[in-house]
Structures are given as C-alpha cells and as structure tokens.
Design a protein around this motif. Structure first.
Motif, PDB file in Angstrom:
ATOM      1  N   UNK A   1      21.654  44.035  40.154  1.00 37.39           N
ATOM      2  CA  UNK A   1      21.171  43.757  41.506  1.00 37.39           C
ATOM      3  C   UNK A   1      22.315  43.909  42.497  1.00 37.39           C
ATOM      4  N   UNK A   2      22.081  44.704  43.537  1.00 39.98           N
ATOM      5  CA  UNK A   2      23.056  44.878  44.613  1.00 39.98           C
ATOM      6  C   UNK A   2      22.576  44.066  45.807  1.00 39.98           C
ATOM      7  N   UNK A   3      23.426  43.137  46.299  1.00 37.43           N
ATOM      8  CA  UNK A   3      23.019  42.249  47.399  1.00 37.43           C
ATOM      9  C   UNK A   3      23.897  42.483  48.620  1.00 37.43           C
ATOM     10  N   UNK A   4      23.285  42.943  49.702  1.00 38.95           N
ATOM     11  CA  UNK A   4      24.003  43.127  50.964  1.00 38.95           C
ATOM     12  C   UNK A   4      24.102  41.798  51.689  1.00 38.95           C
ATOM     13  N   UNK A   5      25.299  41.441  52.166  1.00 35.09           N
ATOM     14  CA  UNK A   5      25.480  40.163  52.848  1.00 35.09           C
ATOM     15  C   UNK A   5      25.306  38.987  51.922  1.00 35.09           C
ATOM     16  N   UNK A   6      25.761  39.132  50.697  1.00 35.34           N
ATOM     17  CA  UNK A   6      25.511  38.105  49.682  1.00 35.34           C
ATOM     18  C   UNK A   6      26.515  36.970  49.638  1.00 35.34           C
ATOM     19  N   UNK A   7      27.456  36.913  50.601  1.00 37.65           N
ATOM     20  CA  UNK A   7      28.481  35.859  50.542  1.00 37.65           C
ATOM     21  C   UNK A   7      28.099  34.625  51.347  1.00 37.65           C
ATOM     22  N   UNK A   8      27.004  34.675  52.087  1.00 37.21           N
ATOM     23  CA  UNK A   8      26.605  33.559  52.943  1.00 37.21           C
ATOM     24  C   UNK A   8      25.828  32.478  52.214  1.00 37.21           C
TER      25      UNK A   8
ATOM     26  N   UNK B   1      23.326  39.743  58.244  1.00 38.70           N
ATOM     27  CA  UNK B   1      22.951  39.525  59.636  1.00 38.70           C
ATOM     28  C   UNK B   1      23.727  38.377  60.247  1.00 38.70           C
ATOM     29  N   UNK B   2      24.214  38.577  61.462  1.00 39.22           N
ATOM     30  CA  UNK B   2      24.929  37.547  62.222  1.00 39.22           C
ATOM     31  C   UNK B   2      23.990  36.357  62.454  1.00 39.22           C
ATOM     32  N   UNK B   3      24.505  35.125  62.337  1.00 42.14           N
ATOM     33  CA  UNK B   3      23.697  33.918  62.551  1.00 42.14           C
ATOM     34  C   UNK B   3      23.270  33.808  64.022  1.00 42.14           C
ATOM     35  N   UNK B   4      21.980  33.999  64.280  1.00 42.07           N
ATOM     36  CA  UNK B   4      21.471  33.989  65.658  1.00 42.07           C
ATOM     37  C   UNK B   4      21.713  32.641  66.332  1.00 42.07           C
TER      38      UNK B   4
ATOM     39  N   UNK C   1      21.789  42.403  66.695  1.00 39.94           N
ATOM     40  CA  UNK C   1      20.999  43.605  66.386  1.00 39.94           C
ATOM     41  C   UNK C   1      21.685  44.494  65.360  1.00 39.94           C
ATOM     42  N   UNK C   2      22.933  44.886  65.673  1.00 38.63           N
ATOM     43  CA  UNK C   2      23.605  45.876  64.819  1.00 38.63           C
ATOM     44  C   UNK C   2      23.908  45.325  63.424  1.00 38.63           C
ATOM     45  N   UNK C   3      24.210  44.014  63.313  1.00 40.77           N
ATOM     46  CA  UNK C   3      24.521  43.439  61.991  1.00 40.77           C
ATOM     47  C   UNK C   3      23.318  43.543  61.060  1.00 40.77           C
ATOM     48  N   UNK C   4      22.109  43.561  61.637  1.00 37.81           N
ATOM     49  CA  UNK C   4      20.902  43.687  60.824  1.00 37.81           C
ATOM     50  C   UNK C   4      20.475  45.137  60.646  1.00 37.81           C
ATOM     51  N   UNK C   5      20.391  45.855  61.773  1.00 36.90           N
ATOM     52  CA  UNK C   5      19.857  47.219  61.716  1.00 36.90           C
ATOM     53  C   UNK C   5      20.801  48.184  61.004  1.00 36.90           C
TER      54      UNK C   5
ATOM     55  N   UNK D   1      11.061  38.996  68.242  1.00 42.84           N
ATOM     56  CA  UNK D   1       9.972  39.671  67.536  1.00 42.84           C
ATOM     57  C   UNK D   1      10.228  41.178  67.476  1.00 42.84           C
ATOM     58  N   UNK D   2      10.757  41.727  68.571  1.00 45.25           N
ATOM     59  CA  UNK D   2      11.118  43.155  68.572  1.00 45.25           C
ATOM     60  C   UNK D   2      12.219  43.455  67.565  1.00 45.25           C
ATOM     61  N   UNK D   3      13.148  42.514  67.432  1.00 46.56           N
ATOM     62  CA  UNK D   3      14.229  42.668  66.449  1.00 46.56           C
ATOM     63  C   UNK D   3      13.648  42.793  65.044  1.00 46.56           C
TER      64      UNK D   3
END
Length: 293
Positions: free
Chosen positions: A3-10, A60-63, A79-83, A133-135
C-alpha cells in the motif's frame, strides 16, 4: 498487499499505517521528507509509481489550522496541497506499467450544503455553493482515472475524533477547564467519525473488492448536533459544557472557514453500511470515552 499512502505522516495517516501493518499489509509513504519506508513527491514525479497494489491519498494542508490566517496565500496552499498531490498520484497510476488494484481518496463532507433540515447520503447533490464544496468537487475530479483497470473509491470524511490530534486536540483544554460549550447556536449538525472507523473504512475499502464509488466517512449517529456533541464531550470529561462560543469569536479567528464550524450537514453513511462495513464506534458517547480515556 503493498500500500502506497500519500500524506501518511499525519494524524489519520499514522492511525491508518498502524492498522494496515497490523493487518499484514506492507506500507510505503509519499511525503515531503525522505526517509526509510518513504518516497518523496519529487521522486514520485520523476520515477513514477513504485510497484504497489493500492494507492491512498490523505495529503492536504489542515484547513482549520487556527494559527493560519484565512487569506489568499493560505487558500492557495489548501487547494494545491490537495489537487497537486491527487493529480500526481492519478497520473502515476494512469502511466504505470502495472497499475494498482485500487485507488482511494479521502475528501470531506463539506461537499454537501449546510442545512438544519436536509439529510444527505452518498448520492445527494452538492459541490457547487462555496469555496469548500468547490474544493471537494475539484479534488474528486483530479482523482478520476480513465478506464476501469483500477477500482476507485472516495471517502468523504466528517470531523475525525481521536487521541493526540484532529479536532479534539483544540477542544480539550477549554472543556477540561469547564469552559467548553456549543459553537454558535449549537443547532447545526456535527457529522463525526472515530479515527478507528475512518482507518477501518479505508482498510475495508482496500481489502473488499466489491467496494467502489463514494462512501460517507461518518458515524451512523448522524443526528448529532453541535450542542449535543459539546454536552457529550463535557460528560466524558466530567465537566460542565454550557458556555457557548459566540459566532463572532469563531468568525474573528477563522474568517470564511467559520462556516465549517457554525453550520453543518446531516450526513448518513448509507452506502458505507451497505458495503458491509461494521463500525467499532457507531455511538458518540463510546467514541468520546475512548478518545479522552
């Protein structure tokens, strides 16, 4: 499985990694920092997808980071941290010589429009009425893969409750001091999920071949209001919880993000339950008792 996990350190990634390893899966993380059992985002971009059976993206950055002002710079980071990470992983999957069996993305229930009366399941419309919601709409679109060689799952998560992080970490001190209470009117719905169940749904989604499409990552106790949540947290801590946080204060700290706290959605996990997933913490009191123990 590999399993490859993106952003898995949070916060969520750490809980998920523990569960996956306990289930016998092999986990590799994609993160900004190199290290053992990791690859960096730039390595992924240059070398493509390492051999794996499942890809999950949690990046993703913590909103709701209260230390960050809600300005154009921070909105762009959110936006960019997710997209960008989702685009990068989806592109790597599409170009892989041996594509993974499953591709799982975690987004949010901000997709659904806040309401005091409506109930939303996975087929309900949304995604087109404000920044958040657009995000989610853009985020889920960035994950879509052409063809059907890889099973695709999107988990729209509610507020994640767990020890040592997430929403609870900011709430515990005032509640322990007896200064906790509902936010704003307290009538808004509060879609929540225990971190054990969010990790559990993700693990179930990668192990069960019949799971695909959108799942709501919320507990079945979907009628919880913010006031009821505050009362239950106070009870779990043995403290009163009747001092409301005025909406003016919330708006002053969070700006446009205040809508995420002052307004809520009644979200039901209809399809999640239909897949056969069994919740460990379907009820709020047991979930909070575990979190604050």
């Amino acid at each position: 499985m590999r399993v490859l996990v993106g952003g898995g350190t949070g916060f969520i990634g750490t809980a998920l990694t523990q569960l996956l390893k306990a289930r016998g899966h092999e986990v590799k993380l994609v993160s900004r920092q190199p290290g053992p059992g990791r690859i960096t985002w730039s390595e992924l971009s240059e070398s493509g997808l390492p051999l794996c059976d499942v890809v999950i993206n949690l990046a993703g950055e913590n909103i709701l980071n209260p230390l960050r002002r809600w300005n154009e710079t921070f909105q762009k980071e959110v936006l960019t941290s997710r997209l960008d990470t989702t685009h990068l992983l989806a592109k790597a999957i599409t170009e892989a010589a041996h594509p993974p069996q499953a591709w799982i993305l975690v987004t949010g229930v901000a997709y659904y429009q806040p309401s005091l009366t409506k109930e939303y399941d996975e087929d309900s419309p949304g995604g087109d009425f404000d920044f958040f919601s657009n995000l989610v709409t853009k985020w889920e679109a960035a994950a879509r893969l052409p063809g059907e060689s890889t099973r695709q799952v999107v988990v729209r998560s509610g507020v994640v409750l767990g020890r040592g992080g997430g929403a609870i970490s900011h709430m515990l001190l005032p509640f322990r001091l007896g200064l906790g209470g509902p936010i704003g009117s307290g009538r808004q719905f509060f879609p929540w999920i225990h971190i054990g169940d969010l990790a559990g749904i993700l693990n179930y989604a990668l192990e069960a071949n019949h799971v695909q499409g959108v799942l709501n990552g919320v507990a079945p106790a979907s009628t919880t209001t913010n006031a009821e949540f505050a009362q239950a947290l106070g009870a779990a801590l043995g403290r009163p919880a009747f001092i409301p946080v005025p909406s003016t204060v919330v708006r002053a700290v969070f700006g446009e993000r205040a809508i995420m706290l002052l307004e809520g959605q009644k979200v039901v996990p209809r399809r999640t339950l239909a897949t056969g997933y069994q919740y460990s913490f379907p009820e709020l009191r047991a979930a909070l008792k575990d979190v604050v123990a």
